[in-house]
Design an enzyme around this catalytic site. Structure first.
Site, mmCIF file in Angstrom:
data_model
loop_
_atom_site.group_PDB
_atom_site.id
_atom_site.type_symbol
_atom_site.label_atom_id
_atom_site.label_comp_id
_atom_site.label_asym_id
_atom_site.label_seq_id
_atom_site.Cartn_x
_atom_site.Cartn_y
_atom_site.Cartn_z
ATOM 1 C CD GLN A 104 -1.514 -0.610 3.571
ATOM 2 O OE1 GLN A 104 -1.600 0.238 4.564
ATOM 3 N NE2 GLN A 104 -2.302 -1.669 3.469
ATOM 4 C CG HIS A 106 -0.792 5.405 3.748
ATOM 5 N ND1 HIS A 106 -1.982 4.517 3.655
ATOM 6 C CD2 HIS A 106 0.122 4.628 4.455
ATOM 7 C CE1 HIS A 106 -1.444 3.651 4.302
ATOM 8 N NE2 HIS A 106 -0.305 3.616 4.710
ATOM 9 C CD GLU A 141 1.128 3.304 8.085
ATOM 10 O OE1 GLU A 141 0.064 3.554 8.374
ATOM 11 O OE2 GLU A 141 1.637 2.621 7.284
ATOM 12 C CG HIS A 269 3.969 0.672 3.841
ATOM 13 N ND1 HIS A 269 3.599 1.889 3.174
ATOM 14 C CD2 HIS A 269 3.104 0.491 4.585
ATOM 15 C CE1 HIS A 269 2.732 2.405 4.041
ATOM 16 N NE2 HIS A 269 2.037 1.505 4.588
ATOM 17 N NE ARG A 288 -6.564 -2.427 0.693
ATOM 18 C CZ ARG A 288 -7.440 -1.591 0.935
ATOM 19 N NH1 ARG A 288 -8.154 -0.969 -0.015
ATOM 20 N NH2 ARG A 288 -7.922 -1.493 2.133
#
Length: 415
Positions: A104, A106, A141, A269, A288
């Site tokens: 994925q 972001h 994240e 990642h 994805r």
């Protein structure tokens, strides 16, 4: 309901039962039964509108954390975070990765705002399976490994990428693609390749490595191990998952307990195996790239990928507000993770300038702030609001995680 002088409260998170989760780690941590053996993938602590945690008051009444904050945003978040974000800017989670997660990426904040609005304008329902953007936020994240942990993280540097494309005979055809067109062309070729070509390219590779995997002859340090596992997990109906190419193209990273890694917007990642604490911007935006039965939108994904080599960097903690606290500094303005280790009987005092979530991973603490007392045991969480001065006393040896928003002053000195 509760008096306004109270600044600390028990917090109850929410479990997410995604199919890739394990069935023992999170139930044991939360001291919950799981007799049906369903997957417990993530435990969410935060104020995301789709899955808010519950604030528990002293009379045992509860209120969703997002409503609790929005009723008195300045009093809870403090003026700086209220002004800057308007809401709790982070989401805190515990993850138990049994099966590999999808590859994925972001989106950046700017992209998320535009694309979320565009999908809304098109009228795509928020819960539609083909929906790409769940909210208007980016999702950088940070993960802290609670066990040995394996993940894919960013494109391999050119030298190691060429080495692996040379070493795996079935991938030799990608060498000239990379040499001529670099990372964008290489990724475009594997992501846009017709499915029948994906099958014919990867089948000989899988025919060679699947027997070795079944016999336990592949070490986890070898990409072949994860490619074989991915084939066993995701290939169905005679179709081979194109995400298997990415296992060879991205860095395969092996973390030890206590290692932390930051994933910014655009870095592809995938979590492969292990348990972690994860702290991220308050978002559920995921694009994805394979290893998933879910919606894969290749052209949308390609818009957001950063086509650059990445050398994985393990963040080391620096001393925080008290000597027992380690701070894991990242470029993200939305969140900061801290870990606190206390010996039995030890007490520390902490000041909260905004909403902070504390999670006890091991041990137990008594938290005292003004008249309020909250006992937080292993697997339990607590929330403190702006202005809370809290004494934490460890009932036994304790490992406590603290999710906060870095102060604006601290950010300028750190950058």
């Amino acid at each position: 309901m509760h008096n306004n002088s109270t600044k600390i409260f028990k917090l109850e998170g929410k479990v997410q039962h995604y199919a890739w989760g394990g069935n023992a780690f999170i139930p044991q941590l939360l001291q919950q039964q799981n007799t049906s053996g369903q997957p417990f993938a993530e435990y969410w602590m935060g104020a995301h509108d789709n899955v808010p945690s519950s604030v528990v008051f002293s009379d045992l009444s509860v209120k969703p954390l997002n409503s609790f904050i929005s009723e008195q945003p300045v009093d809870t978040l403090g003026p700086v975070v209220k002004e800057r974000f308007g809401r709790l800017p982070f989401l805190f989670k515990v993850l138990d990765v049994k099966d590999m997660l999808s590859i994925q990426v972001h989106p950046s904040k700017e992209a998320a705002v535009l694309e979320f609005a565009a999908e809304n304008k098109k009228g795509t329902p928020l819960n539609a399976s083909n929906r790409n953007y769940k909210d208007d936020n980016h999702k950088p994240e940070l993960m802290y490994a609670l066990s040995e942990f394996w993940l894919l993280h960013g494109f391999k540097p050119a030298g190691s990428l060429k080495k692996v494309l040379q070493a795996v005979p079935e991938l030799n055809f990608l060498l000239p693609v990379f040499e001529q067109g670099g990372y964008p062309e290489l990724y475009k070729v594997v992501m846009e390749m017709p499915q029948d070509e994906v099958d014919s390219r990867l089948r000989p590779l899988l025919d060679r490595i699947l027997p070795l995997y079944a016999e336990g002859k592949l070490p986890k340090t070898n990409e072949d191990f994860w490619a074989a596992r991915a084939a066993n997990t995701y290939n169905e109906g005679g179709k081979t998952d194109r995400g298997i190419f990415s296992i060879y193209i991205f860095n395969l990273v092996h973390l030890q307990t206590g290692d932390t890694v930051f994933q910014d917007a655009g870095i592809p990642h995938a979590y492969l195996e292990g348990q972690n604490m994860e702290l991220m911007a308050n978002s559920d935006n995921v694009l994805r790239g394979g290893l998933t039965p879910k919606h894969v939108d290749v052209s949308e994904l390609m818009k957001h990928v950063r086509f650059e080599p990445v050398t994985p960097h393990i963040i080391k903690g620096i001393t925080g507000e008290v000597p027992e606290e380690q701070v894991y500094v990242t470029p993200a303005a939305d969140f900061e993770l801290r870990s606190i280790r206390l010996a039995a009987g030890q007490q520390i005092n902490l000041v909260s300038n905004t909403v902070e979530i504390f999670f006890v991973y091991e041990g137990a603490v008594d938290a005292l702030s003004g008249e309020a007392h909250v006992a937080v045991h292993k697997g339990e969480a607590m929330v403190a609001i702006a202005g809370a001065v809290t004494a934490f006393k460890a009932q036994q040896e304790t490992l406590l995680f603290r999710a906060t928003t870095p102060s604006v002053e601290a950010k300028t000195t750190a950058s």
